[in-house]
Design an enzyme around this catalytic site. Structure first.
Site, short mmCIF file in Angstrom:
data_model
loop_
_atom_site.label_atom_id
_atom_site.label_comp_id
_atom_site.label_asym_id
_atom_site.label_seq_id
_atom_site.Cartn_x
_atom_site.Cartn_y
_atom_site.Cartn_z
N TYR A 283 0.85 -1.18 0.00
CA TYR A 283 0.00 0.00 0.00
C TYR A 283 0.89 1.24 0.00
CZ TYR A 283 -4.29 2.42 -0.07
OH TYR A 283 -5.30 3.23 -0.51
N ARG B 298 -8.14 10.87 -8.65
CA ARG B 298 -7.31 11.55 -7.64
C ARG B 298 -6.58 10.48 -6.82
NH1 ARG B 298 -6.69 12.57 -2.62
NH2 ARG B 298 -8.30 11.04 -2.21
N LYS C 58 -6.11 -2.03 -1.43
CA LYS C 58 -7.04 -1.84 -0.31
C LYS C 58 -7.68 -3.16 0.11
CE LYS C 58 -7.40 2.11 1.40
NZ LYS C 58 -7.82 3.47 1.47
N GLU D 149 -13.22 5.08 -3.48
CA GLU D 149 -11.80 5.30 -3.20
C GLU D 149 -11.18 6.22 -4.25
OE1 GLU D 149 -8.47 5.08 -1.13
OE2 GLU D 149 -10.28 4.09 -0.49
N ASP D 150 -10.52 7.27 -3.80
CA ASP D 150 -9.75 8.15 -4.68
C ASP D 150 -10.56 8.73 -5.84
OD1 ASP D 150 -7.66 7.92 -3.02
OD2 ASP D 150 -6.44 6.60 -4.24
N ASP E 203 -13.51 6.11 2.04
CA ASP E 203 -12.37 6.04 2.95
C ASP E 203 -11.64 7.39 3.04
OD1 ASP E 203 -10.76 4.54 4.73
OD2 ASP E 203 -9.19 4.48 3.23
N ASP E 204 -11.60 8.13 1.95
CA ASP E 204 -10.88 9.41 1.96
C ASP E 204 -11.57 10.43 2.86
OD1 ASP E 204 -9.00 8.57 -0.20
OD2 ASP E 204 -10.85 8.50 -1.34
N ASN F 205 -0.09 12.17 1.89
CA ASN F 205 0.69 11.06 1.34
C ASN F 205 1.13 11.40 -0.08
OD1 ASN F 205 0.48 9.21 3.48
ND2 ASN F 205 -1.63 8.74 2.90
#
Length: 583
Positions: free
Chosen positions: A131, A184, A202, A274-275, A297-298, A439
């Site tokens: 990850y 993203r 993930k 996600e993203d 999750d973000d 990150n």
């Protein structure tokens, strides 16, 4: 049903510690004999090519006879532990993290149980490989390291046929889907179809850290094109060669996907967004949270893990959350998501309205402090944070004006917590709490070394990507890592074992509290506000139990009757990667 006063789970439900466990994945089925089914019983050459069942040299003499493996393997019989030792030596011999990533992914395609055994037993060492930060580089180069497709690719070409595409996936009992549109990826921007590395990574963590069966996980990439010209010009790019679809075309495809998921897998499949880019992330979460079991999750995972760190840090800082003032650099998905959850926790604990609790929290974006005079030009998700104050254009001036006790960075821009900013925090706080969450490591707002040095060792520091322990004036400081991997695997597993049908904010608070409770005095003595990742499966079982309990309390759980001991039940349902014995 009750049996000797113990509640027994309905055997027809997909999760029940060994119940309907086709591949023998849960802890409860460890001692059962397993038939290595694929479409028929796998044997001989096909058995060695099937990652669910392949054990390499660990097939016993008896298994080699009964499954036609004689001569297809060298004569030595190895244990899983010996295989693990050999592979870890191989992986450690690679200098380049990306090579380690490729080696791990190849292992997953060859021998699934051994992959998870390595990941579970060496979690702190291998988590940065499978990850963040390595997965970011893997996504950037996904076109050239791409060998065998993992997960489902749903592009605009599949419009009108998404249900059929879902049915092409070989597994029927899916419990968790992680979906991205690649717009993203981490702090790296639009990687289009190559974002698939993220859902794959993930879901590996859902299994290794949370205990969700690998056969129940489905990674999905929605490809609506990319605005990354470099990818469009790359002859090896694996996605659609067009600019991103937006507006109605985009939302119609997502609507078809969400409906097909529900139709194919039922009400209780967890869909983790996600993203996605900011504007779509908020929109999709708001749109589907009332009709599907969805989680971003973000926005929510990051918020929950940061809140856990804040709750735990109160032992070091003193006071309650309501006694502190928070300043954020960055007002996107992560920043506003964390801020909202902090306000909700303050409101829950003190019974003051959320609107009132928000006044303890200030946000700085690229144009400066978010204040009420800017309300007309703000995006909707920033508006609740526009408080009365004269305009302030820089972070340093905002720190001096607001005098926060907690500084949180979610800007995606490295080195923005400058020496002056950190020294200002240290000037009016005995123990300033500094969270540099962006990150990968290169984008962190400041490093652990900078935070400890500039505050003369007084800072409590945590970051999004890992930093090594740092010695200052003879004291060893262990930086916390506010890693979403603490929260989402246990949260997802808790939703699955309870058969939850919706995700409620109170479940996120329950997850945060369960994580904060796992920090011991021994950890506090080293300045840690998160427990070590080595105990992550135990932590996840407690988070899952807390989340499931909240689902039952809110009437959102469908797996009845409620198990008497939820922690024990969670542990019995957890995937274990130990080899099974074949008939």
């Amino acid at each position: 049903m009750e049996k000797n006063g113990e509640s027994v789970v309905d055997p027809n439900s997909a999760v029940g510690g060994g119940v309907d466990d086709v591949y023998g994945e849960d802890r409860a089925s460890e001692d059962q004999l397993i038939t290595p089914w694929t479409v028929s019983v796998a044997s001989g050459y096909t058995l060695l090519r099937d990652p669910h069942h392949n054990k390499g040299l660990a097939f016993t003499e008896r298994e080699r006879d009964s499954h036609y493996l004689r001569g297809l393997l060298p004569p030595a019989v190895a244990t899983q532990e010996l295989q693990e030792k050999k592979l870890m030596q191989n992986i450690r011999s690679y200098e380049v993290p990306l090579h380690k990533y490729v080696a791990m992914m190849e292992l997953e395609e060859r021998n699934e149980r051994l992959f998870y055994k390595l990941l579970i037993d060496n979690v702190e060492e291998l988590l940065p490989v499978v990850y963040t930060p390595t997965v970011g580089e893997a996504c950037q180069k996904y076109g050239s390291i791409f060998k065998r497709p993992q997960g489902l690719y749903i592009s605009l070409k599949e419009k009108g046929k998404i249900l059929e595409v879902l049915r092409n996936w070989p597994e029927r009992n899916i419990q968790v889907i992680v979906v991205t549109d690649g717009e993203r990826i981490l702090g790296l921007g639009d990687l289009g179809c190559q974002g698939m590395g993220i859902p794959v990574g993930k879901l590996a963590l859902y299994t290794a850290l949370g205990g969700v069966r690998p056969s129940a996980c489905l990674p999905v990439t929605i490809d609506v094109g990319t605005n990354n010209q470099k990818l469009l010009d790359d002859e090896f790019y694996i996605g659609l060669r067009q600019k991103r679809a937006t507006g109605k075309e985009y939302y119609d495809l997502l609507e078809e996907f969400m409906s097909a998921v529900k139709q194919n897998y039922g009400e209780k499949v967890l869909v983790q967004f996600e993203d996605f880019a900011n504007h779509n992330a908020f929109e999709l979460l708001a749109k589907y949270r009332t009709s599907h079991l969805v989680f971003n999750d973000d926005i929510q995972g990051t918020a929950s893990v940061v809140l856990a760190g804040l709750v735990a840090s109160l032992k070091l800082l003193g006071g309650s959350l309501a006694d502190h003032t928070f300043l954020f650099l960055g007002a996107g998905e992560a920043g506003t998501g964390i801020a909202e959850l902090i306000a909700l926790e303050i409101s829950t604990k003190t019974s003051i309205p959320v609107e009132e609790a928000r006044k303890k929290i200030w946000l700085v974006d690229s144009k400066g402090l978010i204040v009420s005079s800017r309300k007309g030009s703000l995006q909707h998700f920033k508006q609740p944070w526009a408080h009365e104050h004269e305009p302030v254009s820089t972070l340093l001036d905002a720190v001096k004006a607001i005098k926060p006790s907690v500084l949180i960075g979610t800007s995606g821009v490295g080195q923005t917590f400058t020496k002056e900013v950190v020294e200002a925090m240290a000037a009016f706080n005995e123990r300033p709490l500094i969270m540099a969450l962006s990150n990968p490591t290169s984008q962190a707002e400041c490093t652990a070394e900078q935070a400890y040095t500039w505050t003369e060792g007084r800072a409590i520091f945590s970051s999004g990507s890992p930093f090594d322990p740092y010695e200052y004036n003879g004291n060893l400081f262990i930086p916390g890592q506010a890693n979403n991997a603490y929260i989402f695997p246990g949260l997802g597993f808790g939703l699955v074992i309870a058969g939850a049908i919706r995700v409620h904010d109170e479940m996120l608070l329950a997850a945060s509290e369960a994580l904060a409770n796992q920090v011991t005095q021994e950890h506090y003595d080293k300045g840690m506000i998160y427990p070590p990742l080595t105990n992550i499966r135990k932590i996840s079982a407690h988070i899952a139990a807390n989340v499931a309990a909240k689902a039952y309390d809110l009437g959102l759980a469908t797996r009845l009757p409620r198990p008497t001991d939820l922690v024990k039940y969670a542990e019995s349902c957890m995937y274990t990667p130990n080899y099974r014995t074949y008939r």
